[in-house]
Design a protein around this motif. Structure first.
Motif, PDB file in Angstrom:
ATOM      1  N   SER A   1      40.139  55.191  43.154  1.00 10.99           N
ATOM      2  CA  SER A   1      40.820  54.525  44.256  1.00 10.99           C
ATOM      3  C   SER A   1      42.084  53.834  43.766  1.00 10.99           C
ATOM      4  N   GLY A   2      42.903  53.395  44.697  1.00 17.01           N
ATOM      5  CA  GLY A   2      44.137  52.682  44.360  1.00 17.01           C
ATOM      6  C   GLY A   2      45.049  53.553  43.519  1.00 17.01           C
ATOM      7  N   ASN A   3      45.601  52.953  42.456  1.00 15.36           N
ATOM      8  CA  ASN A   3      46.460  53.691  41.536  1.00 15.36           C
ATOM      9  C   ASN A   3      45.654  54.358  40.429  1.00 15.36           C
ATOM     10  N   GLY A   4      44.343  54.344  40.533  1.00 13.51           N
ATOM     11  CA  GLY A   4      43.483  54.934  39.508  1.00 13.51           C
ATOM     12  C   GLY A   4      43.128  53.930  38.443  1.00 13.51           C
ATOM     13  N   TYR A   5      44.132  53.409  37.775  1.00 12.50           N
ATOM     14  CA  TYR A   5      43.879  52.476  36.684  1.00 12.50           C
ATOM     15  C   TYR A   5      43.429  51.098  37.162  1.00 12.50           C
ATOM     16  N   ASP A   6      43.519  50.834  38.457  1.00 12.31           N
ATOM     17  CA  ASP A   6      43.011  49.565  38.972  1.00 12.31           C
ATOM     18  C   ASP A   6      41.655  49.741  39.675  1.00 12.31           C
ATOM     19  N   ASP A   7      41.104  50.946  39.616  1.00 14.57           N
ATOM     20  CA  ASP A   7      39.786  51.198  40.198  1.00 14.57           C
ATOM     21  C   ASP A   7      38.739  50.468  39.355  1.00 14.57           C
ATOM     22  N   PRO A   8      37.861  49.671  39.968  1.00 12.29           N
ATOM     23  CA  PRO A   8      36.847  48.927  39.203  1.00 12.29           C
ATOM     24  C   PRO A   8      35.963  49.831  38.342  1.00 12.29           C
ATOM     25  N   ARG A   9      35.704  51.059  38.800  1.00 12.87           N
ATOM     26  CA  ARG A   9      34.892  51.984  37.994  1.00 12.87           C
ATOM     27  C   ARG A   9      35.628  52.390  36.723  1.00 12.87           C
ATOM     28  N   TRP A  10      36.950  52.552  36.820  1.00 16.16           N
ATOM     29  CA  TRP A  10      37.755  52.896  35.647  1.00 16.16           C
ATOM     30  C   TRP A  10      37.786  51.728  34.662  1.00 16.16           C
ATOM     31  N   ILE A  11      37.947  50.541  35.173  1.00 18.53           N
ATOM     32  CA  ILE A  11      37.964  49.343  34.313  1.00 18.53           C
ATOM     33  C   ILE A  11      36.619  49.193  33.612  1.00 18.53           C
ATOM     34  N   ALA A  12      35.527  49.421  34.332  1.00 19.33           N
ATOM     35  CA  ALA A  12      34.197  49.325  33.733  1.00 19.33           C
ATOM     36  C   ALA A  12      34.012  50.385  32.644  1.00 19.33           C
ATOM     37  N   LEU A  13      34.497  51.599  32.876  1.00 20.27           N
ATOM     38  CA  LEU A  13      34.406  52.648  31.865  1.00 20.27           C
ATOM     39  C   LEU A  13      35.184  52.245  30.608  1.00 20.27           C
ATOM     40  N   GLN A  14      36.402  51.716  30.796  1.00 24.48           N
ATOM     41  CA  GLN A  14      37.208  51.237  29.659  1.00 24.48           C
ATOM     42  C   GLN A  14      36.433  50.201  28.846  1.00 24.48           C
ATOM     43  N   GLN A  15      35.847  49.246  29.530  1.00 19.19           N
ATOM     44  CA  GLN A  15      35.129  48.170  28.846  1.00 19.19           C
ATOM     45  C   GLN A  15      33.949  48.705  28.043  1.00 19.19           C
ATOM     46  N   VAL A  16      33.228  49.667  28.594  1.00 16.04           N
ATOM     47  CA  VAL A  16      32.080  50.226  27.894  1.00 16.04           C
ATOM     48  C   VAL A  16      32.529  51.063  26.697  1.00 16.04           C
ATOM     49  N   VAL A  17      33.464  51.977  26.912  1.00 15.82           N
ATOM     50  CA  VAL A  17      33.877  52.890  25.844  1.00 15.82           C
ATOM     51  C   VAL A  17      34.555  52.142  24.700  1.00 15.82           C
ATOM     52  N   LEU A  18      35.501  51.259  25.005  1.00 15.70           N
ATOM     53  CA  LEU A  18      36.254  50.597  23.934  1.00 15.70           C
ATOM     54  C   LEU A  18      35.415  49.582  23.161  1.00 15.70           C
TER      55      LEU A  18
END
Length: 176
Positions: free
Chosen positions: A3-20
């Protein structure tokens, strides 16, 4: 789709937090073979993990949504020498949007970056250098300087996503 611009999607942010933050990412970041490459890249100078590590997700999309050719030094204009280690986390053939790189382009220095209306600032690839877009697999690594022109091929697959990590390292600046 995100959703949104992609990089502001909460699911994307959560994936970043888990992977990194995952122990496997730390193991990649500190792996002996990665460190050996960095010793060569920094010519034996001390270096440190740099800010700017990122997990990238490239979904099937129109070609204009691929990452345009650019140099990381444009976005990180000041600072010590910087190198990126690009690691695919899934099978990444060119049609899934693998890393596209212009070998030798780092010798051209920082090139002018311009933004089109729908994309981030990028460079016109040097016509004298052919790009290389290898089929990369988990376990492969590509290391390049912040002046190397690179981007992604478009993800033209129907359903496959490309997942990769950029780990950044900077030459350690000694206090004066």
């Amino acid at each position: 789709r995100l959703s949104g611009n992609g990089y502001d999607d909460p699911r994307w942010i959560a994936l970043q937090q888990v992977v990194l933050a995952h122990p496997a990412t730390h193991a990649l970041r500190t792996h002996a073979r990665v460190r050996a490459l960095l010793d060569i890249a920094f010519d034996g100078a001390p270096y440190q993990d740099a800010q700017g590590d990122i997990c990238r997700l490239l979904l099937p999309a129109p070609p204009d949504l691929a990452t345009p050719p650019h140099q990381d030094r444009f976005y990180l204009a000041d600072g010590p020498p910087l190198w990126t280690v690009w690691l695919p986390l899934v099978d990444s053939p060119p049609e899934v949007g693998s890393l596209e790189i212009w070998p030798g382009s780092q010798h051209l220095g920082l090139l002018p970056h311009e933004a089109e209306a729908s994309s981030a600032p990028g460079v016109t690839p040097p016509p004298s250098i052919n790009s290389y877009c290898p089929h990369l697999r988990p376990g492969d690594a590509v290391i390049f300087s912040a002046l190397t022109v690179h981007g992604s091929a478009p993800n033209t697959s129907e359903t496959r996503a490309r997942l990769s990590i950029d780990l950044r390292y900077a030459q350690r600046v000694r206090p004066v």
